[in-house]
Design a protein around this motif. Structure first.
Motif, PDB file in Angstrom:
ATOM      1  N   THR A 184     -16.797  -7.068  -7.957  1.00 26.16           N
ATOM      2  CA  THR A 184     -16.174  -6.769  -6.659  1.00 26.16           C
ATOM      3  C   THR A 184     -17.053  -5.770  -5.908  1.00 26.16           C
ATOM      4  O   THR A 184     -18.005  -5.215  -6.462  1.00 26.16           O
ATOM      5  CB  THR A 184     -14.769  -6.139  -6.804  1.00 26.16           C
ATOM      6  N   TYR A 185     -16.655  -5.552  -4.658  1.00 25.77           N
ATOM      7  CA  TYR A 185     -17.317  -4.557  -3.817  1.00 25.77           C
ATOM      8  C   TYR A 185     -17.364  -3.193  -4.529  1.00 25.77           C
ATOM      9  O   TYR A 185     -18.346  -2.459  -4.424  1.00 25.77           O
ATOM     10  CB  TYR A 185     -16.568  -4.455  -2.485  1.00 25.77           C
ATOM     11  N   ASP A 186     -16.304  -2.855  -5.250  1.00 26.06           N
ATOM     12  CA  ASP A 186     -16.231  -1.554  -5.939  1.00 26.06           C
ATOM     13  C   ASP A 186     -17.422  -1.346  -6.875  1.00 26.06           C
ATOM     14  O   ASP A 186     -17.936  -0.235  -7.002  1.00 26.06           O
ATOM     15  CB  ASP A 186     -14.963  -1.455  -6.798  1.00 26.06           C
ATOM     16  N   HIS A 187     -17.837  -2.436  -7.554  1.00 22.63           N
ATOM     17  CA  HIS A 187     -18.964  -2.294  -8.487  1.00 22.63           C
ATOM     18  C   HIS A 187     -20.232  -1.923  -7.738  1.00 22.63           C
ATOM     19  O   HIS A 187     -21.036  -1.116  -8.208  1.00 22.63           O
ATOM     20  CB  HIS A 187     -19.191  -3.597  -9.270  1.00 22.63           C
ATOM     21  N   LEU A 188     -20.428  -2.526  -6.569  1.00 15.47           N
ATOM     22  CA  LEU A 188     -21.627  -2.233  -5.788  1.00 15.47           C
ATOM     23  C   LEU A 188     -21.583  -0.777  -5.300  1.00 15.47           C
ATOM     24  O   LEU A 188     -22.556  -0.032  -5.464  1.00 15.47           O
ATOM     25  CB  LEU A 188     -21.720  -3.195  -4.595  1.00 15.47           C
ATOM     26  N   ALA A 189     -20.439  -0.383  -4.712  1.00 13.85           N
ATOM     27  CA  ALA A 189     -20.330   0.973  -4.151  1.00 13.85           C
ATOM     28  C   ALA A 189     -20.483   2.028  -5.249  1.00 13.85           C
ATOM     29  O   ALA A 189     -21.230   3.001  -5.096  1.00 13.85           O
ATOM     30  CB  ALA A 189     -18.997   1.135  -3.428  1.00 13.85           C
ATOM     31  N   SER A 190     -19.788   1.836  -6.369  1.00 15.77           N
ATOM     32  CA  SER A 190     -19.852   2.862  -7.414  1.00 15.77           C
ATOM     33  C   SER A 190     -21.153   2.766  -8.211  1.00 15.77           C
ATOM     34  O   SER A 190     -21.679   3.783  -8.674  1.00 15.77           O
ATOM     35  CB  SER A 190     -18.634   2.807  -8.337  1.00 15.77           C
ATOM     36  N   GLY A 191     -21.710   1.551  -8.323  1.00 17.81           N
ATOM     37  CA  GLY A 191     -22.993   1.400  -9.024  1.00 17.81           C
ATOM     38  C   GLY A 191     -24.110   2.122  -8.280  1.00 17.81           C
ATOM     39  O   GLY A 191     -24.901   2.865  -8.878  1.00 17.81           O
ATOM     40  N   LEU A 192     -24.152   1.951  -6.956  1.00 22.33           N
ATOM     41  CA  LEU A 192     -25.184   2.634  -6.167  1.00 22.33           C
ATOM     42  C   LEU A 192     -24.960   4.143  -6.189  1.00 22.33           C
ATOM     43  O   LEU A 192     -25.912   4.929  -6.180  1.00 22.33           O
ATOM     44  CB  LEU A 192     -25.151   2.152  -4.710  1.00 22.33           C
ATOM     45  N   LYS A 193     -23.701   4.539  -6.197  1.00 19.10           N
ATOM     46  CA  LYS A 193     -23.384   5.976  -6.245  1.00 19.10           C
ATOM     47  C   LYS A 193     -23.928   6.603  -7.545  1.00 19.10           C
ATOM     48  O   LYS A 193     -24.626   7.612  -7.521  1.00 19.10           O
ATOM     49  CB  LYS A 193     -21.865   6.158  -6.167  1.00 19.10           C
TER      50      LYS A 193
ATOM     51  N   TYR B 227     -14.047 -12.256   3.736  1.00 20.92           N
ATOM     52  CA  TYR B 227     -13.176 -13.305   3.182  1.00 20.92           C
ATOM     53  C   TYR B 227     -11.803 -12.792   2.764  1.00 20.92           C
ATOM     54  O   TYR B 227     -10.952 -13.571   2.364  1.00 20.92           O
ATOM     55  CB  TYR B 227     -13.859 -14.078   2.038  1.00 20.92           C
ATOM     56  N   ILE B 228     -11.597 -11.464   2.855  1.00 18.94           N
ATOM     57  CA  ILE B 228     -10.298 -10.910   2.453  1.00 18.94           C
ATOM     58  C   ILE B 228      -9.312 -10.868   3.638  1.00 18.94           C
ATOM     59  O   ILE B 228      -8.174 -11.344   3.524  1.00 18.94           O
ATOM     60  CB  ILE B 228     -10.468  -9.471   1.881  1.00 18.94           C
ATOM     61  N   VAL B 229      -9.754 -10.321   4.772  1.00 16.52           N
ATOM     62  CA  VAL B 229      -8.839 -10.184   5.919  1.00 16.52           C
ATOM     63  C   VAL B 229      -8.267 -11.536   6.381  1.00 16.52           C
ATOM     64  O   VAL B 229      -7.057 -11.644   6.613  1.00 16.52           O
ATOM     65  CB  VAL B 229      -9.512  -9.381   7.069  1.00 16.52           C
ATOM     66  N   PRO B 230      -9.090 -12.607   6.470  1.00 15.48           N
ATOM     67  CA  PRO B 230      -8.488 -13.889   6.860  1.00 15.48           C
ATOM     68  C   PRO B 230      -7.392 -14.346   5.895  1.00 15.48           C
ATOM     69  O   PRO B 230      -6.373 -14.901   6.322  1.00 15.48           O
ATOM     70  CB  PRO B 230      -9.676 -14.874   6.818  1.00 15.48           C
ATOM     71  N   ALA B 231      -7.589 -14.072   4.607  1.00 11.95           N
ATOM     72  CA  ALA B 231      -6.575 -14.491   3.617  1.00 11.95           C
ATOM     73  C   ALA B 231      -5.267 -13.722   3.843  1.00 11.95           C
ATOM     74  O   ALA B 231      -4.174 -14.283   3.701  1.00 11.95           O
ATOM     75  CB  ALA B 231      -7.104 -14.264   2.199  1.00 11.95           C
ATOM     76  N   VAL B 232      -5.379 -12.457   4.222  1.00 14.22           N
ATOM     77  CA  VAL B 232      -4.174 -11.653   4.481  1.00 14.22           C
ATOM     78  C   VAL B 232      -3.488 -12.153   5.755  1.00 14.22           C
ATOM     79  O   VAL B 232      -2.258 -12.300   5.802  1.00 14.22           O
ATOM     80  CB  VAL B 232      -4.535 -10.148   4.599  1.00 14.22           C
ATOM     81  N   LEU B 233      -4.282 -12.453   6.773  1.00 12.61           N
ATOM     82  CA  LEU B 233      -3.701 -12.948   8.045  1.00 12.61           C
ATOM     83  C   LEU B 233      -3.003 -14.298   7.822  1.00 12.61           C
ATOM     84  O   LEU B 233      -1.973 -14.590   8.421  1.00 12.61           O
ATOM     85  CB  LEU B 233      -4.792 -13.080   9.118  1.00 12.61           C
TER      86      LEU B 233
ATOM     87  N   CYS C 294      -4.591  -4.145   1.668  1.00 14.32           N
ATOM     88  CA  CYS C 294      -3.489  -5.014   1.163  1.00 14.32           C
ATOM     89  C   CYS C 294      -4.090  -6.199   0.420  1.00 14.32           C
ATOM     90  O   CYS C 294      -3.627  -6.578  -0.660  1.00 14.32           O
ATOM     91  CB  CYS C 294      -2.643  -5.579   2.307  1.00 14.32           C
ATOM     92  N   GLY C 295      -5.145  -6.779   1.009  1.00 13.82           N
ATOM     93  CA  GLY C 295      -5.750  -7.984   0.437  1.00 13.82           C
ATOM     94  C   GLY C 295      -6.358  -7.749  -0.931  1.00 13.82           C
ATOM     95  O   GLY C 295      -6.158  -8.547  -1.853  1.00 13.82           O
ATOM     96  N   VAL C 296      -7.081  -6.645  -1.092  1.00 12.51           N
ATOM     97  CA  VAL C 296      -7.751  -6.444  -2.382  1.00 12.51           C
ATOM     98  C   VAL C 296      -6.760  -6.053  -3.484  1.00 12.51           C
ATOM     99  O   VAL C 296      -7.069  -6.153  -4.659  1.00 12.51           O
ATOM    100  CB  VAL C 296      -8.931  -5.419  -2.318  1.00 12.51           C
ATOM    101  N   GLN C 297      -5.553  -5.640  -3.062  1.00 15.99           N
ATOM    102  CA  GLN C 297      -4.556  -5.315  -4.091  1.00 15.99           C
ATOM    103  C   GLN C 297      -3.722  -6.534  -4.486  1.00 15.99           C
ATOM    104  O   GLN C 297      -2.943  -6.477  -5.423  1.00 15.99           O
ATOM    105  CB  GLN C 297      -3.651  -4.188  -3.585  1.00 15.99           C
ATOM    106  N   ASN C 298      -3.872  -7.615  -3.715  1.00 17.45           N
ATOM    107  CA  ASN C 298      -3.103  -8.816  -4.016  1.00 17.45           C
ATOM    108  C   ASN C 298      -4.017  -9.873  -4.643  1.00 17.45           C
ATOM    109  O   ASN C 298      -4.631 -10.673  -3.957  1.00 17.45           O
ATOM    110  CB  ASN C 298      -2.471  -9.347  -2.716  1.00 17.45           C
ATOM    111  N   MET C 299      -4.080  -9.844  -5.960  1.00 14.87           N
ATOM    112  CA  MET C 299      -5.008 -10.713  -6.684  1.00 14.87           C
ATOM    113  C   MET C 299      -4.665 -12.198  -6.501  1.00 14.87           C
ATOM    114  O   MET C 299      -5.500 -13.063  -6.716  1.00 14.87           O
ATOM    115  CB  MET C 299      -4.984 -10.390  -8.185  1.00 14.87           C
TER     116      MET C 299
END
Ligand SMILES: Nc1nc2c(c(CN[C@H]3C=C[C@H](O)[C@@H]3O)cn2[C@@H]2O[C@H](COP(=O)(O)O)[C@@H](O)[C@H]2O)c(=O)[nH]1
Length: 306
Positions: free
Chosen positions: A76-85, A216-222, A289-294
């Protein structure tokens, strides 16, 4: 970001696979009484921040690679953000331009501590090289200089980024018309604004010009909210996880209609409840909301843009 707003509206008015249901937008706005839940930037606690130019370098590199995680179901995005950190915390020079220009796929994996090839890894590496080369050639090696040269204008910064870094040119052609979505360039501005809390490198007098980031997350929530309605073929493709071709009418409509729908939602809230809400505020709410709804199924397009 008038070009994003205008071209998204153009697509929405001709769209055949995706429809924006304005009455559902009204219902959602009524239900929340115009109070979009406030979501803090870095609510996850995964980003690097030291209030210095290094943070700007970090965010630019992060957003240069902020796309297409889904082909690896564990990534997920989290891996990229925390990996670079973590990489920066270990070695403050990890994102210097001489390093950026020389990373190989296996080195990037190692940097991010990811055990196997990243999705579209060769493109991620190519984009890192591009960022390293152009930062060195035109901005003294520092993304902070790129930001400074925009003179506190979000629109100017996006124009500079898309002029200098081809990898950020998130355009499509739709029914003979050029459509601008600029997801990663806009999200970089929003990340600066969020991380620096609207000050220093995050101060932009025109932050209200930014639209949502068509990922790809926001359209799924909408869609889940009933605001986006998909035709039956498109619905089937998405629900069966079939890939949607990049640049296809379906793909452009999903992204452009998402931008348009949120602009409508923002207009309605601001008018009806006398607010000065930004599209970024709505984006972060919907995205979180989207990333919390698997269980949400999202469209799958192999793309370097989102
Ligand atoms: N619209 C929108 N899309 C966003 C973000 C962010 C992260 N923004 C940071 C800023 C402040 C917060 O603290 C966030 O951490 C990532 N994405 C997109 O999501 C997708 C990844 O999904 P998954 O595979 O499940 O990790 C991928 O396309 C990625 O580009 C956002 O804010 N808005």
């Amino acid at each position: 970001m008038e070009a994003v707003r205008a071209s998204a509206a153009w697509v929405a008015s001709r769209s055949t696979h995706v429809k924006v249901d304005l009455s559902e937008i009204e219902k959602v706005v009524e239900k929340i009484q115009g109070n979009v839940p406030k979501v803090e930037w870095d609510f996850e606690g995964i980003h690097y921040f030291d209030n210095s130019p290094l943070t700007v370098q970090y965010l630019f590199v992060l957003d240069a690679m902020n796309f297409c995680f889904w082909p690896d179901k564990d990534l997920t995005y989290d891996h990229l953000a925390s990996g670079l950190k973590l990489a920066l915390e270990k070695d403050k020079a990890a994102l210097d331009t001489d390093h950026l220009q020389n990373y190989t796929g296996p080195q990037l994996r190692q940097l991010l501590n990811w055990p196997r090839p990243l999705p579209i890894e060769e493109e991620r590496v190519r984009l890192l090289h591009e960022v390293g080369m152009e930062l060195e050639r035109s901005f003294g090696g520092e993304a902070a200089n790129l930001v400074k040269s925009a003179g506190n204008s979000a629109a100017t910064l996006i124009e500079l980024i898309t002029r200098h870094f081809p990898g950020f040119r998130d355009h499509s052609l739709y029914k003979g018309h050029q459509v601008f979505l600029y997801k990663r360039a806009q999200i970089f501005v929003a990340d600066l604004w969020g991380a620096f809390k609207g000050e220093n490198y995050g101060e932009f007098h025109d932050i209200n010009s930014i639209t949502i980031f068509a990922d790809y997350i926001v359209p799924a929530v909408l869609r889940e909210l009933g605001i986006l309605k998909y035709g039956s073929n498109l619905s089937c493709s998405i629900d069966s996880n079939s890939e949607i071709v990049p640049g296809s009418e379906e793909e452009v409509e999903i992204r452009a209609c998402s931008v348009y729908a949120v602009e409508k939602m923002r207009e309605l809230i601001n008018k009806k409840f006398g607010k000065q809400l930004l599209s970024i505020d709505i984006d972060l709410w919907l995205w979180s909301c989207g990333v919390q709804n698997m269980a949400l199924s999202h469209h799958r397009t192999l793309s370097i843009y989102y």
